[in-house]
Design a protein around this motif. Structure first.
Motif, PDB file in Angstrom:
ATOM      1  N   SER A  10       0.856  -1.157  -0.052  1.00  0.00           N
ATOM      2  CA  SER A  10       0.058  -0.117  -0.047  1.00  0.00           C
ATOM      3  C   SER A  10       0.933   1.285   0.032  1.00  0.00           C
ATOM      4  O   SER A  10       1.871   1.305   0.528  1.00  0.00           O
ATOM      5  N   ASP A  48      -3.605  12.874  -5.061  1.00  0.00           N
ATOM      6  CA  ASP A  48      -4.856  12.591  -5.620  1.00  0.00           C
ATOM      7  C   ASP A  48      -4.859  13.523  -6.761  1.00  0.00           C
ATOM      8  O   ASP A  48      -5.793  14.465  -6.926  1.00  0.00           O
ATOM      9  N   ALA A  83      -1.048   7.197 -10.928  1.00  0.00           N
ATOM     10  CA  ALA A  83      -0.912   5.572 -11.020  1.00  0.00           C
ATOM     11  C   ALA A  83       0.027   5.414 -11.954  1.00  0.00           C
ATOM     12  O   ALA A  83       0.798   4.267 -11.997  1.00  0.00           O
ATOM     13  N   ILE A 142      -5.261  -4.142  -7.930  1.00  0.00           N
ATOM     14  CA  ILE A 142      -5.211  -2.886  -7.848  1.00  0.00           C
ATOM     15  C   ILE A 142      -6.411  -2.169  -6.896  1.00  0.00           C
ATOM     16  O   ILE A 142      -7.613  -2.345  -7.475  1.00  0.00           O
ATOM     17  N   GLN A 197      -7.844   1.736  -5.330  1.00  0.00           N
ATOM     18  CA  GLN A 197      -7.290   2.974  -4.932  1.00  0.00           C
ATOM     19  C   GLN A 197      -8.487   3.760  -4.093  1.00  0.00           C
ATOM     20  O   GLN A 197      -9.693   3.629  -4.567  1.00  0.00           O
ATOM     21  N   ASN A 198      -8.019   3.989  -3.033  1.00  0.00           N
ATOM     22  CA  ASN A 198      -9.201   4.592  -2.016  1.00  0.00           C
ATOM     23  C   ASN A 198      -9.585   6.074  -2.744  1.00  0.00           C
ATOM     24  O   ASN A 198      -8.815   6.546  -3.128  1.00  0.00           O
ATOM     25  N   SER A 209     -10.114   9.723  -1.664  1.00  0.00           N
ATOM     26  CA  SER A 209      -9.271  10.541  -0.808  1.00  0.00           C
ATOM     27  C   SER A 209     -10.533  11.140   0.014  1.00  0.00           C
ATOM     28  O   SER A 209     -11.300  11.970  -0.412  1.00  0.00           O
ATOM     29  N   THR A 243      -4.366  10.072  -1.456  1.00  0.00           N
ATOM     30  CA  THR A 243      -5.024   8.778  -1.492  1.00  0.00           C
ATOM     31  C   THR A 243      -4.188   7.904  -1.310  1.00  0.00           C
ATOM     32  O   THR A 243      -2.980   8.077  -0.968  1.00  0.00           O
ATOM     33  N   ASP A 244      -4.915   6.704  -0.810  1.00  0.00           N
ATOM     34  CA  ASP A 244      -3.889   5.404  -0.800  1.00  0.00           C
ATOM     35  C   ASP A 244      -4.049   4.431  -1.992  1.00  0.00           C
ATOM     36  O   ASP A 244      -5.400   4.403  -2.095  1.00  0.00           O
ATOM     37  N   LEU A 245      -2.928   3.902  -2.538  1.00  0.00           N
ATOM     38  CA  LEU A 245      -3.001   2.848  -3.535  1.00  0.00           C
ATOM     39  C   LEU A 245      -2.494   1.580  -2.999  1.00  0.00           C
ATOM     40  O   LEU A 245      -1.416   1.680  -2.797  1.00  0.00           O
ATOM     41  N   THR A 246      -3.452   0.691  -3.102  1.00  0.00           N
ATOM     42  CA  THR A 246      -3.048  -0.828  -2.758  1.00  0.00           C
ATOM     43  C   THR A 246      -2.893  -1.520  -3.986  1.00  0.00           C
ATOM     44  O   THR A 246      -3.738  -1.798  -4.683  1.00  0.00           O
ATOM     45  N   TYR A 284       4.900  10.242  -2.019  1.00  0.00           N
ATOM     46  CA  TYR A 284       3.864   9.836  -1.185  1.00  0.00           C
ATOM     47  C   TYR A 284       4.254   9.605   0.185  1.00  0.00           C
ATOM     48  O   TYR A 284       5.543  10.058   0.569  1.00  0.00           O
TER      49      TYR A 284
END
Ligand code: ADP
Ligand code: ASP
Ligand code: MG
Length: 418
Positions: free
Chosen positions: A277, A283, A288, A305, A307-308, A310, A316-319, A343
């Protein structure tokens, strides 16, 4: 008379007694008048041992020499089985990949088969009813004449490729289970054996973790329309009717051949996943690309993938998930691109499992995944990430819940054996 490929995996040739048993299976088909090419794996555990030897000498060993070492396991089995066959009066000759030859790309360690000259084998079928005992897993790159291997589990692919090359009526994959089950029968004792499974479904099952067949073998079977049967080598050779064209086991076939199609056919799982993550990324457009560009350049396959949204409109968070073998490399790649990505921090987990539900019926039925999310929630299983496609969906969960999740979904979709 039929022309058959019979493939025997590592556990089926694990010791001399089992090799004798394999020889009796082959004799049964030869006595029934069939032309037979046998493809064998290394004796159970042999390949692992050879891989360990290479790693012990050097973590970054030369891939060509790795292939030279690991291909030797199959060489031993071909010779032993040829002797076992000759001993019971069956004409047989061993063949290494380079002797046939089975020509491959030069991607050492994961080479692709590019051509097979089966003329000599077919000639010997005709002239002396000789059984060809062929080493699975290996081939040769013609430009350098060096030995190559096809990736772990690659004997399945050798078998299907040989079946296509000799235009076999059937490719029988003999293993330590008596067919393809709704999920790994070693994990879920209630798993049911399937009579038939569609190529597309088997391809998903294999890619998503069911190691009963190598992925590439199913792709080849699909393209060349090979009839593949998965069946047990532990059945008594004498009890099987060699004239039946529907042997006990599972047929992998076209979807149209399956009359009673279920919505969900099977469940696969993979523990070879790692989650990363990237927290507090800006954002904005291009983020990406800043993350996944460097990963692609580093040849790392990103799978799931998420993406939350924000909360503040700013960060935002990217997992995402990567194969566990690429975990360290992926983290290092992201850290290196910190300036471009911008980040806050990286969180990661390796104790995760991807559980996947597969079925061609999902194309025409809605709400299949939603049912799973509810059932998992009721058991307190948290879903870390989700992906879906036409005939499957996958959820990423904590590894500790693997068995509970698989059993829950197996019952939910009515797959338990009664
Ligand atoms: P071989 O040595 O014959 O190539 P493998 O170990 O590669 O055999 O594959 C057979 C194993 O695959 C079985 O012992 C079983 O535990 C596992 N497996 C995983 N998923 C399934 C499934 N859906 N159906 C049958 N076997 C499965
Ligand atoms: N012996 C090889 C392996 O263990 C190939 C195979 O068994 O299919 O990966
Ligand atoms: Mg295998």
């Amino acid at each position: 008379m039929s022309r058959l490929v019979m493939k025997f995996g590592g556990s089926s040739v694990a010791d001399i007694e089992r090799i004798r048993n394999v020889a009796r299976h082959v004799k049964r088909e030869v006595d029934a008048g069939h032309e037979v090419a046998v493809v064998v794996s290394a004796m159970s555990g042999a390949t692992n041992k050879l891989v360990d030897f290479c790693r012990e000498l050097s973590v970054l060993h030369d891939a060509r020499e790795y292939d030279t070492v690991v291909a030797s396991g199959e060489q031993v089995t071909t010779g032993l089985l040829a002797i076992a066959l000759q001993t019971i009066g069956v004409e047989a000759r061993s063949w290494q990949g380079w002797q046939i030859p089975i020509l491959t790309s030069n991607a050492h360690g994961s080479a692709r088969i590019e051509g097979i000259d089966a003329s000599e084998i077919i000639k010997r079928f005709k002239e002396r009813r000789e059984v060809a005992v062929i080493a699975g897993f290996q081939g040769m790159y013609p430009d350098t004449s060096r030995i190559t291997t096809l990736g772990r589990g690659g004997s399945d692919t050798s078998a299907v490729a040989i079946a296509a090359a000799i235009k076999a009526d059937r490719c029988d994959i003999y293993t330590d289970v008596d067919g393809v089950y709704t999920t790994d029968p070693r994990v879920v004792p209630k798993a049911k054996r399937l009579d038939k499974i569609a190529f597309e479904e088997m391809l998903e099952m294999a890619s998503l973790g069911a190691k009963v067949m190598q992925v590439r073998s199913i792709e080849l079977g699909m393209v060349h329309r090979v009839r593949i049967f998965v069946r047990s080598s532990f059945d008594k050779p004498e009890d099987i009717d060699p004239h039946s064209n529907q042997p006990p086991g599972t047929l992998i076939c076209d979807e149209e051949e399956i009359l009673e199609q279920q919505v969900v056919t099977g469940i696969a799982f993979s523990k070879d996943e790692a989650q990363i993550s990237v927290r507090q990324v800006e954002d904005k457009p291009g983020v990406a690309a800043a993350i996944f560009g460097p990963l692609a350049e580093a040849n790392i396959n990103v799978d799931m993938i998420v993406q939350n949204i924000s909360p503040d409109g700013l960060t935002t968070d990217l997992t995402f998930t990567v194969p566990s073998s690429d975990f360290e490399k992926a983290k290092a790649t992201i850290a290196k691109a910190q300036a471009q990505i911008g980040y806050g921090r990286i969180d990661s987990a390796t104790d995760v499992t991807k559980v996947s539900v597969i079925g061609v019926g999902m194309r025409s039925h809605a709400g299949i995944a939603a049912k799973a999310f509810k059932a998992l929630a009721e058991r307190g299983i948290n879903i870390r990430a989700i992906t879906t496609s036409e005939i499957k969906f996958s959820v990423l969960i904590d590894a500790a819940f693997t068995e509970l999740a698989i059993r829950t979904l197996h019952s939910l979709y009515g797959l338990d054996k009664s």
